[in-house]
Write a protein that holds these residues in place. Structure first.
Motif, PDB file in Angstrom:
ATOM      1  N   LEU A   1      15.844  68.330  80.673  1.00  0.00           N
ATOM      2  CA  LEU A   1      15.538  67.822  82.139  1.00  0.00           C
ATOM      3  C   LEU A   1      15.329  68.969  83.082  1.00  0.00           C
ATOM      4  O   LEU A   1      16.055  70.026  82.988  1.00  0.00           O
ATOM      5  CB  LEU A   1      16.578  66.976  82.854  1.00  0.00           C
ATOM      6  CG  LEU A   1      16.500  66.426  84.127  1.00  0.00           C
ATOM      7  CD1 LEU A   1      15.013  65.357  83.916  1.00  0.00           C
ATOM      8  CD2 LEU A   1      17.396  65.842  84.635  1.00  0.00           C
ATOM      9  N   LEU A   2      13.877  69.287  83.514  1.00  0.00           N
ATOM     10  CA  LEU A   2      13.743  70.208  84.121  1.00  0.00           C
ATOM     11  C   LEU A   2      13.720  69.661  85.841  1.00  0.00           C
ATOM     12  O   LEU A   2      13.013  68.911  86.213  1.00  0.00           O
ATOM     13  CB  LEU A   2      12.004  70.573  83.907  1.00  0.00           C
ATOM     14  CG  LEU A   2      11.765  71.548  82.698  1.00  0.00           C
ATOM     15  CD1 LEU A   2      12.469  71.044  81.455  1.00  0.00           C
ATOM     16  CD2 LEU A   2      10.258  71.929  82.581  1.00  0.00           C
ATOM     17  N   ASP A   3      14.261  70.881  86.570  1.00  0.00           N
ATOM     18  CA  ASP A   3      14.437  70.454  87.893  1.00  0.00           C
ATOM     19  C   ASP A   3      13.020  70.753  88.425  1.00  0.00           C
ATOM     20  O   ASP A   3      11.999  71.043  87.982  1.00  0.00           O
ATOM     21  CB  ASP A   3      15.348  71.574  88.282  1.00  0.00           C
ATOM     22  CG  ASP A   3      15.792  71.369  90.085  1.00  0.00           C
ATOM     23  OD1 ASP A   3      15.475  70.371  90.619  1.00  0.00           O
ATOM     24  OD2 ASP A   3      16.318  72.359  90.406  1.00  0.00           O
ATOM     25  N   THR A   4      13.006  70.132  89.733  1.00  0.00           N
ATOM     26  CA  THR A   4      11.590  70.228  90.578  1.00  0.00           C
ATOM     27  C   THR A   4      11.340  71.505  90.961  1.00  0.00           C
ATOM     28  O   THR A   4       9.986  71.857  90.949  1.00  0.00           O
ATOM     29  CB  THR A   4      11.882  69.283  91.912  1.00  0.00           C
ATOM     30  OG1 THR A   4      12.915  69.840  92.472  1.00  0.00           O
ATOM     31  CG2 THR A   4      12.056  67.872  91.727  1.00  0.00           C
TER      32      THR A   4
ATOM     33  N   ARG B   1      11.722  65.925  80.293  1.00  0.00           N
ATOM     34  CA  ARG B   1      11.392  65.047  81.321  1.00  0.00           C
ATOM     35  C   ARG B   1      11.247  66.254  82.769  1.00  0.00           C
ATOM     36  O   ARG B   1      12.212  67.165  82.539  1.00  0.00           O
ATOM     37  CB  ARG B   1      12.550  64.037  81.899  1.00  0.00           C
ATOM     38  CG  ARG B   1      12.799  63.023  80.909  1.00  0.00           C
ATOM     39  CD  ARG B   1      12.881  61.752  81.237  1.00  0.00           C
ATOM     40  NE  ARG B   1      12.714  60.878  80.246  1.00  0.00           N
ATOM     41  CZ  ARG B   1      13.610  59.759  79.959  1.00  0.00           C
ATOM     42  NH1 ARG B   1      14.524  59.531  80.907  1.00  0.00           N
ATOM     43  NH2 ARG B   1      13.324  58.946  79.163  1.00  0.00           N
ATOM     44  N   TRP B   2      10.666  65.970  83.631  1.00  0.00           N
ATOM     45  CA  TRP B   2      10.363  66.880  84.693  1.00  0.00           C
ATOM     46  C   TRP B   2      10.727  65.957  85.802  1.00  0.00           C
ATOM     47  O   TRP B   2      10.057  65.258  86.297  1.00  0.00           O
ATOM     48  CB  TRP B   2       8.983  67.569  84.868  1.00  0.00           C
ATOM     49  CG  TRP B   2       8.817  68.431  85.876  1.00  0.00           C
ATOM     50  CD1 TRP B   2       9.642  69.711  86.440  1.00  0.00           C
ATOM     51  CD2 TRP B   2       7.870  68.402  86.778  1.00  0.00           C
ATOM     52  NE1 TRP B   2       9.158  70.030  87.357  1.00  0.00           N
ATOM     53  CE2 TRP B   2       7.787  69.639  87.759  1.00  0.00           C
ATOM     54  CE3 TRP B   2       6.656  67.713  86.921  1.00  0.00           C
ATOM     55  CZ2 TRP B   2       7.121  69.547  88.917  1.00  0.00           C
ATOM     56  CZ3 TRP B   2       5.776  67.878  87.850  1.00  0.00           C
ATOM     57  CH2 TRP B   2       5.787  68.821  88.813  1.00  0.00           C
ATOM     58  N   MET B   3      11.790  66.432  86.696  1.00  0.00           N
ATOM     59  CA  MET B   3      12.071  65.693  88.032  1.00  0.00           C
ATOM     60  C   MET B   3      10.877  65.725  89.144  1.00  0.00           C
ATOM     61  O   MET B   3      11.048  65.116  90.005  1.00  0.00           O
ATOM     62  CB  MET B   3      13.315  66.548  88.769  1.00  0.00           C
ATOM     63  CG  MET B   3      14.646  66.068  87.832  1.00  0.00           C
ATOM     64  SD  MET B   3      15.035  64.307  87.246  1.00  0.00           S
ATOM     65  CE  MET B   3      15.253  63.777  89.067  1.00  0.00           C
ATOM     66  N   GLY B   4       9.894  66.743  89.098  1.00  0.00           N
ATOM     67  CA  GLY B   4       8.902  66.659  89.984  1.00  0.00           C
ATOM     68  C   GLY B   4       7.950  65.264  89.802  1.00  0.00           C
ATOM     69  O   GLY B   4       7.226  65.202  90.421  1.00  0.00           O
ATOM     70  N   ASP B   5       8.063  64.674  88.678  1.00  0.00           N
ATOM     71  CA  ASP B   5       7.314  63.585  88.569  1.00  0.00           C
ATOM     72  C   ASP B   5       8.049  62.346  89.429  1.00  0.00           C
ATOM     73  O   ASP B   5       7.518  61.199  89.422  1.00  0.00           O
ATOM     74  CB  ASP B   5       7.419  63.035  87.061  1.00  0.00           C
ATOM     75  CG  ASP B   5       6.495  63.761  86.271  1.00  0.00           C
ATOM     76  OD1 ASP B   5       5.471  64.560  86.741  1.00  0.00           O
ATOM     77  OD2 ASP B   5       6.763  64.030  84.889  1.00  0.00           O
TER      78      ASP B   5
ATOM     79  N   ALA C   1       6.834  71.665  81.531  1.00  0.00           N
ATOM     80  CA  ALA C   1       7.108  70.407  80.961  1.00  0.00           C
ATOM     81  C   ALA C   1       6.227  70.322  79.733  1.00  0.00           C
ATOM     82  O   ALA C   1       6.527  69.942  78.716  1.00  0.00           O
ATOM     83  CB  ALA C   1       7.266  69.244  81.786  1.00  0.00           C
ATOM     84  N   ALA C   2       4.981  70.388  79.967  1.00  0.00           N
ATOM     85  CA  ALA C   2       4.007  70.220  79.065  1.00  0.00           C
ATOM     86  C   ALA C   2       4.075  71.143  77.808  1.00  0.00           C
ATOM     87  O   ALA C   2       3.909  70.883  76.666  1.00  0.00           O
ATOM     88  CB  ALA C   2       2.405  70.346  79.368  1.00  0.00           C
TER      89      ALA C   2
END
Length: 119
Positions: free
Chosen positions: A4-7, A25-29, A14-15
């Motif tokens: 889980l990537l922080d914003t 999963r990226w929290m920026g989404d 992430a890609a």
């Protein structure tokens, strides 16, 4: 590995990590940013290693004893290199992360703290 990537982590990481075979999963989404406690809770509930640039997660884990499934903190890495560094570190330190380690990653070194899984 489940991550889980922080914003604050570059979205392109992430890609990069997904292309390397990780479940990311990226929290920026997610809008708006739910805050550190909610991000840490989500990572734990989804059994994901949390990847961040923010040192506050280490404090939450160590001082406040919040449960986690491992934390990788990237320090002073150019945005476009975050994915590559993260991929290398999670591969090399998979066993330590599985034990709940907190890794602090710079271009020069990796510091490993702990390794006892918190649940």
């Amino acid at each position: 590995m489940k991550l889980l990537l922080d914003t604050c982590v570059w979205g392109g990481a992430a890609a990069f990590l997904a292309a390397a075979g990780h479940d990311v999963r990226w929290m920026g989404d997610i809008e708006p940013d739910p805050g550190d406690e909610a991000i840490m809770t989500r990572a734990f509930s989804e059994a994901r290693v949390l990847v961040t640039l923010d040192k506050d997660f280490g404090e939450l884990a160590i001082v406040h004893r919040r449960p986690h499934c491992g934390i990788v903190r990237l320090v002073d890495l150019p945005a476009r290199q975050q994915g590559a560094y993260c991929a290398a570190v999670v591969e090399r330190y998979a066993a330590e992360l599985a034990q709940g380690a907190i890794l602090t990653v710079t271009a020069e070194r990796v510091r490993v703290r702990g390794g006892t899984h918190h649940d």
